[in-house]
Design an enzyme around this catalytic site. Sequence first.
Site, short mmCIF file in Angstrom:
data_model
loop_
_atom_site.label_atom_id
_atom_site.label_comp_id
_atom_site.label_asym_id
_atom_site.label_seq_id
_atom_site.Cartn_x
_atom_site.Cartn_y
_atom_site.Cartn_z
CG ASN A 1 -0.37 -0.08 2.54
OD1 ASN A 1 0.61 -0.78 2.76
ND2 ASN A 1 -0.96 0.63 3.49
CD GLU B 1 -5.19 -5.95 -0.87
OE1 GLU B 1 -5.52 -6.46 0.21
OE2 GLU B 1 -4.95 -4.73 -1.00
CB CYS C 1 -10.76 -2.57 1.01
SG CYS C 1 -10.11 -2.02 -0.59
CB CYS D 1 -8.64 -4.76 -2.98
SG CYS D 1 -7.52 -3.34 -2.86
#
Length: 132
Positions: A40, A53, A82, A85
């Site tokens: 991230n 991701e 999430c 993703c």
Amino acid sequence: MSDLINTARRVREAAYAPYSGYKVGSAIRGVDGKIWSGCNVENLSYGLSTCAERNAVSQMISDGCHEIVEVAVVTKDGGAPCGACLQVLYEFSPDPAKVKVSTTSEAGATREHRLSELMPHGFRSEAVKRTV
């Protein structure tokens, strides 16, 4: 799957998460057997942040692969991807019931899922034609 988890664990260390402190690493195995990874990358304007991701999927697409077989995600607490993703992973999973998703915590606790369990009603529009 252990090679994916180890890759996700390694790339997690490179995450840029100065605002949340929640580092995420992800690794994806494509149908061709190759592994791509991502972490991230946060931004002060949170909407501009990118998830691990989706960064891994971008790497996969850039390399010419368009089908996911397995996914590993490593976070502090073993959190799942999430919703955004999950939808992106769904896009590149012709059969989400066959795609394995592993979520692992810093301590090493791992849970195994199928993408279809995490995203039971992902968007698939028959009106939209794929050209890939």
